[in-house]
Motif scaffolding. Structure first.
Motif, PDB file in Angstrom:
ATOM      1  N   ASP A  35      10.291   1.592  37.383  1.00  0.00           N
ATOM      2  CA  ASP A  35      10.240   2.118  38.736  1.00  0.00           C
ATOM      3  C   ASP A  35      11.050   3.154  39.021  1.00  0.00           C
ATOM      4  OD1 ASP A  35       9.687  -1.038  40.206  1.00  0.00           O
ATOM      5  OD2 ASP A  35       7.918   0.438  39.375  1.00  0.00           O
ATOM      6  N   SER A  36      12.089   3.687  38.253  1.00  0.00           N
ATOM      7  CA  SER A  36      13.192   4.524  38.346  1.00  0.00           C
ATOM      8  C   SER A  36      12.449   5.978  38.344  1.00  0.00           C
ATOM      9  CB  SER A  36      14.076   4.147  37.162  1.00  0.00           C
ATOM     10  OG  SER A  36      14.960   3.312  37.306  1.00  0.00           O
ATOM     11  N   ALA A  37      12.397   6.461  39.526  1.00  0.00           N
ATOM     12  CA  ALA A  37      12.044   7.804  39.570  1.00  0.00           C
ATOM     13  C   ALA A  37      12.237   8.368  40.854  1.00  0.00           C
ATOM     14  CB  ALA A  37      10.361   7.779  39.429  1.00  0.00           C
ATOM     15  N   THR A  38      11.819   9.690  41.310  1.00  0.00           N
ATOM     16  CA  THR A  38      12.094  10.168  42.626  1.00  0.00           C
ATOM     17  C   THR A  38      10.716   9.776  43.567  1.00  0.00           C
ATOM     18  OG1 THR A  38      13.757  11.928  41.669  1.00  0.00           O
ATOM     19  CG2 THR A  38      12.750  12.160  43.791  1.00  0.00           C
ATOM     20  N   TYR A  39      10.946   9.558  44.794  1.00  0.00           N
ATOM     21  CA  TYR A  39       9.966   8.899  45.364  1.00  0.00           C
ATOM     22  C   TYR A  39       9.760  10.013  46.695  1.00  0.00           C
ATOM     23  CZ  TYR A  39       9.193   4.787  42.711  1.00  0.00           C
ATOM     24  OH  TYR A  39       9.300   4.050  41.932  1.00  0.00           O
ATOM     25  N   LEU A  40       8.745  10.457  46.735  1.00  0.00           N
ATOM     26  CA  LEU A  40       8.540  11.885  47.551  1.00  0.00           C
ATOM     27  C   LEU A  40       7.656  11.115  48.935  1.00  0.00           C
ATOM     28  CD1 LEU A  40       7.599  14.625  45.232  1.00  0.00           C
ATOM     29  CD2 LEU A  40       9.576  14.117  46.226  1.00  0.00           C
ATOM     30  N   CYS A  41       8.027  11.455  50.123  1.00  0.00           N
ATOM     31  CA  CYS A  41       7.363  11.043  51.106  1.00  0.00           C
ATOM     32  C   CYS A  41       6.707  12.215  51.884  1.00  0.00           C
ATOM     33  CB  CYS A  41       8.325  10.746  52.256  1.00  0.00           C
ATOM     34  SG  CYS A  41       7.532  10.467  53.994  1.00  0.00           S
ATOM     35  N   ALA A  42       5.470  12.245  52.078  1.00  0.00           N
ATOM     36  CA  ALA A  42       4.588  13.296  52.710  1.00  0.00           C
ATOM     37  C   ALA A  42       3.750  13.066  53.877  1.00  0.00           C
ATOM     38  CB  ALA A  42       3.988  14.146  51.739  1.00  0.00           C
ATOM     39  N   PHE A  43       3.693  14.256  54.920  1.00  0.00           N
ATOM     40  CA  PHE A  43       2.619  13.695  55.979  1.00  0.00           C
ATOM     41  C   PHE A  43       1.830  14.968  55.999  1.00  0.00           C
ATOM     42  CE2 PHE A  43       4.214  16.378  59.414  1.00  0.00           C
ATOM     43  CZ  PHE A  43       5.407  16.509  59.104  1.00  0.00           C
ATOM     44  N   SER A  44       0.843  14.733  56.796  1.00  0.00           N
ATOM     45  CA  SER A  44      -0.230  15.832  57.003  1.00  0.00           C
ATOM     46  C   SER A  44      -0.098  16.311  58.660  1.00  0.00           C
ATOM     47  CB  SER A  44      -1.874  15.600  56.863  1.00  0.00           C
ATOM     48  OG  SER A  44      -2.774  16.559  57.085  1.00  0.00           O
ATOM     49  N   PRO A  45       0.219  17.427  58.832  1.00  0.00           N
ATOM     50  CA  PRO A  45       0.902  17.712  60.192  1.00  0.00           C
ATOM     51  C   PRO A  45      -0.703  17.614  61.013  1.00  0.00           C
ATOM     52  CG  PRO A  45       1.489  19.442  58.661  1.00  0.00           C
ATOM     53  CD  PRO A  45       0.919  18.457  57.970  1.00  0.00           C
ATOM     54  N   GLY A  46      -0.503  17.273  62.321  1.00  0.00           N
ATOM     55  CA  GLY A  46      -1.535  17.174  63.167  1.00  0.00           C
ATOM     56  C   GLY A  46      -2.271  18.830  63.291  1.00  0.00           C
ATOM     57  N   GLY A  47      -3.421  18.832  63.121  1.00  0.00           N
ATOM     58  CA  GLY A  47      -3.932  20.169  63.428  1.00  0.00           C
ATOM     59  C   GLY A  47      -4.187  21.001  62.084  1.00  0.00           C
ATOM     60  N   SER A  48      -3.581  20.302  60.925  1.00  0.00           N
ATOM     61  CA  SER A  48      -3.481  21.241  59.771  1.00  0.00           C
ATOM     62  C   SER A  48      -4.935  21.074  59.069  1.00  0.00           C
ATOM     63  CB  SER A  48      -2.395  20.502  58.839  1.00  0.00           C
ATOM     64  OG  SER A  48      -2.879  19.392  58.282  1.00  0.00           O
ATOM     65  N   GLN A  49      -4.969  22.193  58.076  1.00  0.00           N
ATOM     66  CA  GLN A  49      -6.221  22.192  57.383  1.00  0.00           C
ATOM     67  C   GLN A  49      -5.946  21.373  56.071  1.00  0.00           C
ATOM     68  OE1 GLN A  49      -7.197  26.191  56.943  1.00  0.00           O
ATOM     69  NE2 GLN A  49      -7.198  26.720  59.004  1.00  0.00           N
ATOM     70  N   GLY A  50      -5.132  20.318  56.031  1.00  0.00           N
ATOM     71  CA  GLY A  50      -4.913  19.560  54.866  1.00  0.00           C
ATOM     72  C   GLY A  50      -4.183  19.746  54.017  1.00  0.00           C
ATOM     73  N   ASN A  51      -2.955  20.439  54.457  1.00  0.00           N
ATOM     74  CA  ASN A  51      -1.739  20.587  53.529  1.00  0.00           C
ATOM     75  C   ASN A  51      -0.853  19.517  54.078  1.00  0.00           C
ATOM     76  OD1 ASN A  51      -1.620  22.301  56.299  1.00  0.00           O
ATOM     77  ND2 ASN A  51       0.661  22.277  55.611  1.00  0.00           N
ATOM     78  N   LEU A  52       0.165  19.296  53.141  1.00  0.00           N
ATOM     79  CA  LEU A  52       1.158  18.123  53.416  1.00  0.00           C
ATOM     80  C   LEU A  52       2.566  18.766  53.302  1.00  0.00           C
ATOM     81  CD1 LEU A  52      -0.127  15.412  50.649  1.00  0.00           C
ATOM     82  CD2 LEU A  52      -0.543  15.712  53.142  1.00  0.00           C
TER      83      LEU A  52
END
Lengths: 117, 112
Positions: free
Chosen positions: B83-100
Motif C-alpha cells: 500500500d506504500s504509495a502517494t494517495y491523491l485526493c480529487a474533486f470535481s468542481p460544481g458546474g465543471s465539465q468533468g475536470n478534476l
C-alpha cells in the motif's frame, strides 16, 4: 475499470525536435480526454482538456502553440510537444472519462516519460 | 480558487495498522470525490469515488465524506507494504465539465 493506453511509454529526443504522444481509450469511447504533466516529486498538473471534434481547452500558462492537441476520434487523442527543450522533460499522463459511468470519473493512461537532451 | 488540501506526509504506519488519509476541499458545490493511488514512477490509479455523505467501503478501503465540513478521508485497514504509495485526493468542481482538481498527495509508507 476502463483501460487507457499511451504510446510511447518513454522517449528521448534532441532539443528542437517534436514529439507526439498518443492516448487511446481501449474499451470505451471517450468524448473528453485530459492531458497532465508531472515533474519529479511534484503534483499532477492539468495542461489541457481535449474534446473530440473541437479545439482543446488549455489551462492558464500552457502554450497551445507548443503543446498541440488533436482529438480526432472517440478513442484517440494526441499531444505533440513542438520544438521540445530540456525544460519540457517530464512525465506526461493522459486520462479519459468513461461516459458510461459517473461522468467525472477519469481513468489514467500509464504515462509517457519524456527526456529532452 | 478551487483547491484541495492534503498533508504531504510522509505518513508512516506499521504493517497491519489502519492508515488514515485526510483531505479538505474548497468548493461547496462539489458533488464527486475521488481517491487515486500513485506508485513511484507510475500514473495514478483510481481506488474509490464517493458522492454521498457518510462512509463507502470497498475491501480494505473506506472513504468517508462530510460535505458540511468539506472533508473527505480514506482509511486503509490492515495496511500492507504494497500500500506504500502517494494517495491523491480529487474533486470535481460544481458546474465543471468533468475536470478534476487534484491535491498534491500524501505519501504513505507501510513498514513491515
Amino acid at each position: 475499470g476502463a483501460v487507457v493506453s499511451q504510446h510511447p511509454s518513454r522517449v528521448i529526443c534532441k532539443s528542437g525536435t517534436s514529439v507526439k504522444i498518443e492516448c487511446r481509450s481501449l474499451d470505451f469511447q471517450a468524448t473528453t480526454m485530459f492531458w497532465y504533466r508531472q515533474f519529479p516529486k511534484k503534483s499532477l498538473m492539468l495542461m489541457a482538456t481535449s474534446n473530440e471534434g473541437s479545439k482543446a481547452t488549455y489551462e492558464q500558462g500552457v502554450e497551445k502553440d507548443k503543446f498541440l492537441i488533436n482529438h480526432a476520434s472517440l478513442t484517440l487523442s494526441t499531444l505533440t510537444v513542438t520544438s521540445a527543450h530540456p525544460e519540457d522533460s517530464s512525465f506526461y499522463i493522459c486520462s479519459a472519462r468513461d461516459p458510461s459511468g459517473r461522468r467525472e470519473t477519469q481513468y489514467f493512461g500509464p504515462g509517457t516519460r519524456l527526456l529532452v537532451l | 480558487q478551487k483547491e484541495v488540501e492534503q498533508n504531504s506526509g510522509p505518513l508512516s504506519v506499521p504493517e497491519g495498522a489502519i492508515a488514515s488519509l485526510n483531505c479538505t476541499y474548497s468548493d461547496r458545490g462539489s458533488q464527486s470525490f475521488f481517491w487515486y493511488r500513485q506508485y513511484s514512477g507510475k500514473s495514478p490509479e483510481l481506488i474509490m469515488f464517493i458522492y454521498s455523505n457518510g462512509d463507502k467501503e470497498d475491501g480494505r478501503f473506506t472513504a468517508q465524506l462530510n460535505k458540511a465540513s468539506q472533508y473527505v478521508s480514506l482509511l486503509i485497514r490492515d495496511s500492507q507494504p504494497s500500500d506504500s504509495a502517494t494517495y491523491l485526493c480529487a474533486f470535481s468542481p460544481g458546474g465543471s465539465q468533468g475536470n478534476l482538481i487534484f491535491g498534491k498527495g500524501t505519501k504513505l509508507s507501510v513498514k513491515p
